[in-house]
Design a protein around this motif. Structure first.
Motif, PDB file in Angstrom:
ATOM      1  N   ARG A 278     -12.939   4.824   5.518  1.00  0.00           N
ATOM      2  CA  ARG A 278     -11.371   4.404   6.148  1.00  0.00           C
ATOM      3  C   ARG A 278     -11.366   4.605   7.622  1.00  0.00           C
ATOM      4  NH1 ARG A 278      -6.991   3.209   3.291  1.00  0.00           N
ATOM      5  NH2 ARG A 278      -5.576   4.232   4.856  1.00  0.00           N
TER       6      ARG A 278
ATOM      7  N   ALA B  72      -4.621   7.536  -4.292  1.00  0.00           N
ATOM      8  CA  ALA B  72      -5.647   6.912  -3.363  1.00  0.00           C
ATOM      9  C   ALA B  72      -6.850   7.993  -3.571  1.00  0.00           C
ATOM     10  CB  ALA B  72      -5.479   6.535  -1.979  1.00  0.00           C
TER      11      ALA B  72
ATOM     12  N   ASP C 239     -14.594   6.141   0.106  1.00  0.00           N
ATOM     13  CA  ASP C 239     -13.067   5.743   0.919  1.00  0.00           C
ATOM     14  C   ASP C 239     -12.811   6.609   2.103  1.00  0.00           C
ATOM     15  OD1 ASP C 239     -12.860   3.452  -0.824  1.00  0.00           O
ATOM     16  OD2 ASP C 239     -11.284   4.339  -2.120  1.00  0.00           O
TER      17      ASP C 239
ATOM     18  N   ARG D  70     -10.285   8.811  -1.357  1.00  0.00           N
ATOM     19  CA  ARG D  70     -10.129   9.214  -0.133  1.00  0.00           C
ATOM     20  C   ARG D  70     -10.591  10.684  -0.018  1.00  0.00           C
ATOM     21  NH1 ARG D  70      -4.508   6.627   1.892  1.00  0.00           N
ATOM     22  NH2 ARG D  70      -5.041   4.560   1.247  1.00  0.00           N
TER      23      ARG D  70
ATOM     24  N   TRP E 170     -12.745   1.284   8.814  1.00  0.00           N
ATOM     25  CA  TRP E 170     -12.168   0.083   8.760  1.00  0.00           C
ATOM     26  C   TRP E 170     -10.985  -0.034   9.425  1.00  0.00           C
ATOM     27  CZ3 TRP E 170     -12.617   1.412   2.764  1.00  0.00           C
ATOM     28  CH2 TRP E 170     -13.766   1.309   2.221  1.00  0.00           C
ATOM     29  N   SER E 171     -10.235   1.091   9.864  1.00  0.00           N
ATOM     30  CA  SER E 171      -8.988   1.245  10.514  1.00  0.00           C
ATOM     31  C   SER E 171      -9.171   0.561  11.854  1.00  0.00           C
ATOM     32  CB  SER E 171      -8.320   2.554  10.658  1.00  0.00           C
ATOM     33  OG  SER E 171      -9.210   3.233  11.454  1.00  0.00           O
TER      34      SER E 171
ATOM     35  N   ARG F 156      -9.109  -5.216   6.584  1.00  0.00           N
ATOM     36  CA  ARG F 156      -7.850  -5.091   6.293  1.00  0.00           C
ATOM     37  C   ARG F 156      -7.476  -4.807   4.725  1.00  0.00           C
ATOM     38  NH1 ARG F 156      -6.839  -8.952   9.976  1.00  0.00           N
ATOM     39  NH2 ARG F 156      -6.524 -10.697   8.314  1.00  0.00           N
TER      40      ARG F 156
ATOM     41  N   SER G 272      -8.512   0.919  -0.815  1.00  0.00           N
ATOM     42  CA  SER G 272      -9.052   2.423  -1.038  1.00  0.00           C
ATOM     43  C   SER G 272      -8.098   3.421  -0.981  1.00  0.00           C
ATOM     44  CB  SER G 272     -10.030   2.480   0.508  1.00  0.00           C
ATOM     45  OG  SER G 272      -8.976   2.464   1.704  1.00  0.00           O
TER      46      SER G 272
ATOM     47  N   MET H 152      -8.896  -1.591   3.530  1.00  0.00           N
ATOM     48  CA  MET H 152      -7.960  -0.358   3.822  1.00  0.00           C
ATOM     49  C   MET H 152      -6.768  -0.541   2.711  1.00  0.00           C
ATOM     50  SD  MET H 152      -8.443   1.428   6.538  1.00  0.00           S
ATOM     51  CE  MET H 152      -6.607   2.066   6.888  1.00  0.00           C
TER      52      MET H 152
END
Length: 184
Positions: free
Chosen positions: A166, A154, A162, A157, A169-170, A178, A184, A181
């Motif tokens: 993130r 990933a 990302d 990140r 998004w979380s 979702r 990414s 997540m």
């Protein structure tokens, strides 16, 4: 160390942990960025509107290699019977996919999704040119390896969009968050 773990077991566990320090993160980010730049640079020879069909060069030439030097009979059949009759549409799809692939990997957005697209694109390229005289087969194996590293780690990140998005998004509700997540 857990209550049932001995000092020797804890040392064994610690010795086998994978390094995730600053240098490792920098290398993963560099691999992602380099692969993104590779895809963007390769967009250069996919020239609309005919993508090399009239001059038998560019994308057309590489696609034709799937028929001239087949790797997999079914793929050669697909090229002859589906791609050739729709070559302009195919050319635009490849151009757009590879541009997006490079751009999204470069900035590190939805990196796992685009790494998976990169794997699929590498499969198509490999099935087109692997048996072509003068091709260095390891270049395609290395493309696979780089895409798999990006997918597995990933890498977006790390120094990518990302990593910035993130946390948002979380906390967000709904399907788009979702999906982001996962991708990414």
């Amino acid at each position: 160390m857990t209550t049932t773990e001995t000092p020797a077991t804890a040392r064994e566990r610690d010795v086998n942990q994978i390094e995730t320090g600053r240098a490792t993160r920098a290398v993963l980010a560099a691999v992602r960025i380099a692969v993104g730049l590779m895809w963007l640079q390769n967009v250069n020879w996919k020239r609309p509107p005919d993508f090399g069909q009239a001059a038998h060069n560019g994308l057309y030439q590489y696609t034709a290699d799937a028929v001239k030097h087949p790797v997999l009979g079914a793929f050669s059949w697909l090229v002859q019977n589906v791609i050739y009759p729709n070559f302009a549409l195919f050319g635009w799809a490849v151009l757009i996919a590879e541009f997006c692939l490079g751009a999204f990997l470069l900035v590190g957005l939805l990196t796992r999704f685009w790494a998976a697209i990169g794997i699929l694109q590498t499969i198509a390229i490999t099935l087109s040119v692997l048996n072509t005289p003068g091709e260095w087969q390891w270049s395609y194996y290395l493309m696979f390896a780089a895409q798999f590293v990006i997918l597995a780690t990933a890498a977006g990140r790390i120094a990518g969009v990302d990593g910035l998005l993130r946390p948002r998004w979380s906390l967000a509700e709904g399907r788009p968050a979702r999906i982001a997540m996962v991708f990414s």
